[in-house]
Design a protein around this motif. Structure first.
Motif, PDB file in Angstrom:
ATOM      1  N   SER A 189       0.870  -1.170   0.000  1.00 24.48           N
ATOM      2  CA  SER A 189       0.000   0.000   0.000  1.00 24.48           C
ATOM      3  C   SER A 189       0.906   1.220   0.000  1.00 24.48           C
ATOM      4  CB  SER A 189      -0.916   0.013   1.229  1.00 24.48           C
ATOM      5  OG  SER A 189      -1.753   1.155   1.211  1.00 24.48           O
ATOM      6  N   TYR A 190       0.729   2.082  -1.003  1.00 26.09           N
ATOM      7  CA  TYR A 190       1.644   3.210  -1.181  1.00 26.09           C
ATOM      8  C   TYR A 190       0.865   4.429  -1.638  1.00 26.09           C
ATOM      9  CZ  TYR A 190       5.193   6.170  -3.363  1.00 26.09           C
ATOM     10  OH  TYR A 190       5.981   7.239  -3.722  1.00 26.09           O
ATOM     11  N   SER A 191       1.121   5.584  -1.025  1.00 27.80           N
ATOM     12  CA  SER A 191       0.494   6.841  -1.431  1.00 27.80           C
ATOM     13  C   SER A 191       1.567   7.725  -2.049  1.00 27.80           C
ATOM     14  CB  SER A 191      -0.135   7.545  -0.222  1.00 27.80           C
ATOM     15  OG  SER A 191      -0.819   8.707  -0.623  1.00 27.80           O
ATOM     16  N   GLY A 192       1.372   8.122  -3.304  1.00 27.98           N
ATOM     17  CA  GLY A 192       2.409   8.879  -3.995  1.00 27.98           C
ATOM     18  C   GLY A 192       1.851   9.822  -5.043  1.00 27.98           C
ATOM     19  N   SER A 193       2.747  10.507  -5.701  1.00 29.68           N
ATOM     20  CA  SER A 193       2.379  11.504  -6.703  1.00 29.68           C
ATOM     21  C   SER A 193       2.132  10.848  -8.054  1.00 29.68           C
ATOM     22  CB  SER A 193       3.495  12.539  -6.834  1.00 29.68           C
ATOM     23  OG  SER A 193       4.718  11.910  -7.172  1.00 29.68           O
ATOM     24  N   ALA A 194       1.577  11.632  -8.980  1.00 35.72           N
ATOM     25  CA  ALA A 194       1.301  11.115 -10.318  1.00 35.72           C
ATOM     26  C   ALA A 194       2.608  10.789 -11.039  1.00 35.72           C
ATOM     27  CB  ALA A 194       0.505  12.142 -11.114  1.00 35.72           C
ATOM     28  N   GLY A 195       2.575   9.785 -11.910  1.00 34.34           N
ATOM     29  CA  GLY A 195       3.772   9.442 -12.669  1.00 34.34           C
ATOM     30  C   GLY A 195       3.661   8.064 -13.291  1.00 34.34           C
ATOM     31  N   PHE A 196       4.813   7.513 -13.695  1.00 35.19           N
ATOM     32  CA  PHE A 196       4.905   6.190 -14.305  1.00 35.19           C
ATOM     33  C   PHE A 196       5.370   5.196 -13.241  1.00 35.19           C
ATOM     34  CE2 PHE A 196       5.632   9.185 -17.782  1.00 35.19           C
ATOM     35  CZ  PHE A 196       4.707   8.735 -18.717  1.00 35.19           C
ATOM     36  N   TYR A 197       4.683   4.066 -13.164  1.00 32.23           N
ATOM     37  CA  TYR A 197       4.995   3.049 -12.151  1.00 32.23           C
ATOM     38  C   TYR A 197       5.074   1.670 -12.793  1.00 32.23           C
ATOM     39  CZ  TYR A 197       3.802   6.460  -8.489  1.00 32.23           C
ATOM     40  OH  TYR A 197       3.770   7.555  -7.670  1.00 32.23           O
ATOM     41  N   ARG A 198       5.725   0.755 -12.071  1.00 32.64           N
ATOM     42  CA  ARG A 198       5.721  -0.647 -12.464  1.00 32.64           C
ATOM     43  C   ARG A 198       5.900  -1.498 -11.213  1.00 32.64           C
ATOM     44  NH1 ARG A 198      11.690  -1.793 -15.286  1.00 32.64           N
ATOM     45  NH2 ARG A 198      12.892  -1.865 -13.352  1.00 32.64           N
ATOM     46  N   TYR A 199       5.436  -2.756 -11.295  1.00 36.05           N
ATOM     47  CA  TYR A 199       5.690  -3.733 -10.224  1.00 36.05           C
ATOM     48  C   TYR A 199       6.777  -4.699 -10.691  1.00 36.05           C
ATOM     49  CZ  TYR A 199       1.684  -2.293  -7.437  1.00 36.05           C
ATOM     50  OH  TYR A 199       0.819  -1.573  -6.652  1.00 36.05           O
ATOM     51  N   ARG A 200       7.562  -5.178  -9.718  1.00 37.19           N
ATOM     52  CA  ARG A 200       8.565  -6.196 -10.007  1.00 37.19           C
ATOM     53  C   ARG A 200       8.365  -7.348  -9.029  1.00 37.19           C
ATOM     54  NH1 ARG A 200      14.660  -4.237 -10.346  1.00 37.19           N
ATOM     55  NH2 ARG A 200      14.732  -4.834  -8.150  1.00 37.19           N
ATOM     56  N   VAL A 201       8.287  -8.544  -9.571  1.00 36.42           N
ATOM     57  CA  VAL A 201       8.128  -9.752  -8.762  1.00 36.42           C
ATOM     58  C   VAL A 201       9.456 -10.505  -8.797  1.00 36.42           C
ATOM     59  CG1 VAL A 201       6.804 -11.870  -8.407  1.00 36.42           C
ATOM     60  CG2 VAL A 201       5.687  -9.841  -9.375  1.00 36.42           C
ATOM     61  N   GLU A 202      10.005 -10.826  -7.625  1.00 41.66           N
ATOM     62  CA  GLU A 202      11.305 -11.491  -7.547  1.00 41.66           C
ATOM     63  C   GLU A 202      11.187 -12.786  -6.748  1.00 41.66           C
ATOM     64  OE1 GLU A 202      14.201  -8.873  -5.914  1.00 41.66           O
ATOM     65  OE2 GLU A 202      14.205  -7.538  -7.645  1.00 41.66           O
ATOM     66  N   SER A 203      11.881 -13.808  -7.213  1.00 40.92           N
ATOM     67  CA  SER A 203      11.912 -15.088  -6.514  1.00 40.92           C
ATOM     68  C   SER A 203      13.168 -15.180  -5.653  1.00 40.92           C
ATOM     69  CB  SER A 203      11.890 -16.255  -7.507  1.00 40.92           C
ATOM     70  OG  SER A 203      12.219 -17.471  -6.862  1.00 40.92           O
ATOM     71  N   ARG A 204      12.975 -15.311  -4.346  1.00 43.08           N
ATOM     72  CA  ARG A 204      14.097 -15.604  -3.455  1.00 43.08           C
ATOM     73  C   ARG A 204      14.317 -17.122  -3.350  1.00 43.08           C
ATOM     74  NH1 ARG A 204      16.126 -12.077   0.005  1.00 43.08           N
ATOM     75  NH2 ARG A 204      15.225 -10.003   0.209  1.00 43.08           N
ATOM     76  N   ARG A 205      13.178 -17.818  -3.390  1.00 45.79           N
ATOM     77  CA  ARG A 205      13.246 -19.278  -3.259  1.00 45.79           C
ATOM     78  C   ARG A 205      12.030 -19.877  -3.948  1.00 45.79           C
ATOM     79  NH1 ARG A 205      12.707 -19.505   1.711  1.00 45.79           N
ATOM     80  NH2 ARG A 205      10.506 -20.112   1.824  1.00 45.79           N
ATOM     81  N   GLY A 206      12.256 -20.864  -4.750  1.00 41.46           N
ATOM     82  CA  GLY A 206      11.155 -21.568  -5.368  1.00 41.46           C
ATOM     83  C   GLY A 206      10.691 -20.956  -6.672  1.00 41.46           C
ATOM     84  N   ALA A 207       9.728 -21.631  -7.307  1.00 40.19           N
ATOM     85  CA  ALA A 207       9.199 -21.197  -8.599  1.00 40.19           C
ATOM     86  C   ALA A 207       7.726 -21.579  -8.670  1.00 40.19           C
ATOM     87  CB  ALA A 207       9.984 -21.850  -9.736  1.00 40.19           C
ATOM     88  N   GLY A 208       7.046 -21.017  -9.665  1.00 36.73           N
ATOM     89  CA  GLY A 208       5.652 -21.395  -9.864  1.00 36.73           C
ATOM     90  C   GLY A 208       4.791 -20.265 -10.374  1.00 36.73           C
ATOM     91  N   ASP A 209       3.494 -20.544 -10.475  1.00 36.08           N
ATOM     92  CA  ASP A 209       2.535 -19.556 -10.981  1.00 36.08           C
ATOM     93  C   ASP A 209       2.183 -18.551  -9.889  1.00 36.08           C
ATOM     94  OD1 ASP A 209       2.512 -21.017 -13.324  1.00 36.08           O
ATOM     95  OD2 ASP A 209       0.698 -22.143 -12.797  1.00 36.08           O
ATOM     96  N   TYR A 210       1.928 -17.312 -10.319  1.00 37.40           N
ATOM     97  CA  TYR A 210       1.490 -16.283  -9.365  1.00 37.40           C
ATOM     98  C   TYR A 210       0.441 -15.388 -10.036  1.00 37.40           C
ATOM     99  CZ  TYR A 210       4.469 -12.889 -11.846  1.00 37.40           C
ATOM    100  OH  TYR A 210       5.040 -12.069 -12.794  1.00 37.40           O
ATOM    101  N   THR A 211      -0.305 -14.702  -9.186  1.00 39.47           N
ATOM    102  CA  THR A 211      -1.262 -13.691  -9.643  1.00 39.47           C
ATOM    103  C   THR A 211      -0.891 -12.361  -8.997  1.00 39.47           C
ATOM    104  OG1 THR A 211      -3.072 -15.269  -9.909  1.00 39.47           O
ATOM    105  CG2 THR A 211      -3.676 -12.952  -9.660  1.00 39.47           C
ATOM    106  N   LEU A 212      -0.809 -11.313  -9.805  1.00 34.13           N
ATOM    107  CA  LEU A 212      -0.567  -9.968  -9.303  1.00 34.13           C
ATOM    108  C   LEU A 212      -1.801  -9.120  -9.572  1.00 34.13           C
ATOM    109  CD1 LEU A 212       1.243  -7.628  -8.239  1.00 34.13           C
ATOM    110  CD2 LEU A 212       1.957  -7.262 -10.618  1.00 34.13           C
ATOM    111  N   GLY A 213      -2.338  -8.515  -8.542  1.00 32.39           N
ATOM    112  CA  GLY A 213      -3.435  -7.575  -8.695  1.00 32.39           C
ATOM    113  C   GLY A 213      -3.011  -6.207  -8.204  1.00 32.39           C
TER     114      GLY A 213
END
Length: 558
Positions: free
Chosen positions: A530-554
């Motif tokens: 949860s983040y409150s910020g100013s207008a602009g360009f954003y992206r999410y990054r998903v990183e694996s520390r351990r393991g693999a598999g399917d995920y859902t990002l909302g």
């Protein structure tokens, strides 16, 4: 922002307020009680426009045309024709001022905006004016002499009584006009004589004007000073923005209406001048636009000063977009807090809450709202601090459509990605040195979006992405790209495979690179941001520390 900029204005010490002045300002500053005032926009994939949006067309914006047509009783075609003529007049004025030198006495447009008049002191200058397509007017005093007459009044400004509303150079009549309360003309004449100004160069005019700073403000986009007083952004400059000086002293902190840290007032001058400069932090990206208060923005193409008689529009949160004409340049105004000189006088109305907001002539930035008298019910007079002086004194660069920070590339070089904060790896994880480089997989390798698995905690979000992540790998979402978001609160939800450890990172494009603004790195593959910020360009990054598999990002923007 250049920290070595000038720290003194032409007419006073920057940021030095007396106790009495601060007390006077505090009377009009409101205490912010509303947590969220700015609207947000739904994210759109980079390279796409959100539904219903329009790209800014060349020439004057439709918002300027509509406001001008309404307030000057013109048809849209007449408004566009006037704006085109005024664009020519601005350039011609600038050129003739330089070419004529001592023969130049000022310029003004006729009431209908068609004819550009130029005051000249000799026939040779008149011939050059005609050759430029303007109409010469022979006068006895050049522009420098008129400014000298006005300066003689400025030097004794502290002796002005409340009967004096202010004074300005009237180029069309080749004189300086002093406005005084009706019945006080004789006393004001004595004030004028004490200045030493030539009697035939100054005219005292009765007026009921009683200008005050418009302090209860949020014109343009709102911001808070020290978490209490509310003011408005004028124009973006490299490293921050400019606004009214009476909004806050040097060293005051600023934030968004919902409390997101924004910056600090790095320079301020009031009275004497009325300008302030806010240096923003890395989370805020200055953009070359003005809020049009009609669900869109107006592009800022430059800052060329408009001559007297030009149409001009003011944008403020209390009364929206209001238009009129420039009546005088280099006006002096006597406020209760002290005298301010060098302002531009207009017949545009304004009300408390409009202060600090933007002034535009066509697509050219003009200044920030200072104060005035009257209101938008009966009409009024409003003054603004010219932008050119703010930029010059503080050595600032206006952000325009020509030099604005661009959108991030679809696949920025890995070198621009700072490493996300990470926890120490578990004993079963490979050392950091064995992890693959931080390159983003091309969008083509991402599986298409699909419905989240039944019971997914992320199903409530409007934007959903499903993908497969390999062990020790990272992916950028949405689809290897980024999205646009307005000012407001963002929420991200990651629902990953059991037994894995995935991290979720939110990044913002700022000053040429991706900056991490929020991280969720718990021990599982389920994360929340949860983040409150100013207008602009954003992206999410998903990183694996351990393991693999399917995920859902909302993810969502509120």
């Amino acid at each position: 922002m250049d920290r070595g900029r000038a720290t003194r204005s032409r007419r006073g010490t920057v940021g030095r307020w007396s106790t009495a002045q601060r007390r006077g300002i505090a009377i009009g500053v409101s205490v912010a009680t509303v947590a969220g005032l700015a609207a947000v926009t739904w994210p759109a994939l980079a390279g796409e426009d959100p539904p219903g949006s329009e790209r800014t067309p060349a020439g004057p914006s439709q918002q300027i045309v509509d406001a001008l047509a309404r307030d000057l009783s013109l048809t849209p075609a007449q408004a566009r024709a006037r704006l085109e003529r005024e664009q020519w007049a601005r350039g011609t004025t600038q050129r003739l001022r330089s070419e004529l030198g001592a023969g130049y006495g000022g310029t003004w447009l006729a009431a209908d905006g068609n004819q550009l008049n130029v005051a000249v002191t000799d026939q040779a200058a008149a011939a050059r004016v005609r050759a430029a397509g303007a109409e010469p007017k022979l006068v006895s005093r050049n522009a420098r002499q008129l400014d000298t007459v006005k300066a003689s009044l400025d030097r004794i400004a502290d002796e002005a009584t409340p009967d004096v509303a202010g004074w300005f150079v009237d180029v069309s009549n080749n004189r300086v006009v002093v406005r005084a309360q009706p019945g006080s003309e004789a006393a004001v004449q004595r004030f004028v004589r004490s200045s030493g100004a030539p009697a035939n160069a100054v005219t005292v005019v009765p007026s009921t004007e009683a200008p005050v700073p418009l302090i209860d403000v949020r014109g343009g986009d709102p911001y808070l000073i020290d978490g209490r007083a509310r003011c408005s952004i004028g124009f973006s400059v490299v490293g921050g923005f400019v606004t009214a000086g009476h909004c806050g002293a040097e060293g005051a902190t600023t934030s968004s209406p919902d409390g997101v840290a924004q910056g600090v007032v790095s320079a301020s001058s009031f009275p004497g001048d009325d300008w302030g400069v806010v240096e923003t932090n890395d989370e805020w990206v200055p953009q070359p636009v003005v809020n049009d208060f009609d669900g869109g923005t107006i592009a800022v193409a430059g800052g060329q000063e408009a001559p007297v008689g030009s149409s001009i529009c003011r944008f403020g949160s209390t009364t929206g977009a209001r238009c009129g004409v420039v009546e005088a340049l280099n006006a002096t105004v006597v406020y209760p807090e002290g005298t301010v000189t060098g302002l531009t006088r207009t017949n545009v109305c304004a009300e408390p809450g409009d202060s600090g907001g933007s002034w535009m002539s066509g697509d050219q930035a003009q200044g920030v709202t200072s104060g005035g008298s009257g209101d938008c019910t009966v009409g009024g007079t409003t003054f603004f601090q010219p932008l050119t002086e703010i930029l010059d004194v503080n050595q600032l660069t206006l952000v325009t459509t020509a030099n604005a920070p661009g959108a991030p590339p679809a696949d920025p070089p890995a070198a621009t990605d700072p490493p996300a904060p990470t926890d120490p790896p578990a004993a079963t994880e490979p050392p950091a040195a064995t992890e693959p480089p931080a390159t983003e997989p091309p969008a083509a390798t991402e599986p298409p979006a699909a419905s989240p698995p039944p019971g997914s905690e992320c199903a409530e979000h409007k934007a959903l992405k499903t993908a497969t992540l390999g062990a020790g790998r990272r992916q950028v979402q949405p689809a290897g790209r980024y999205f646009r978001a307005g000012h407001g609160r963002q929420s991200g939800c990651l629902d990953g495979p059991a037994g894995a450890n995935f991290d979720l990172i939110l990044q913002k494009w700022s000053r040429g690179g991706w900056r991490t603004v929020a991280v969720s790195n718990g021990p599982t593959a389920d994360e929340q941001i949860s983040y409150s910020g100013s207008a602009g360009f954003y992206r999410y990054r998903v990183e694996s520390r351990r393991g693999a598999g399917d995920y859902t990002l909302g993810f969502s923007v509120r």
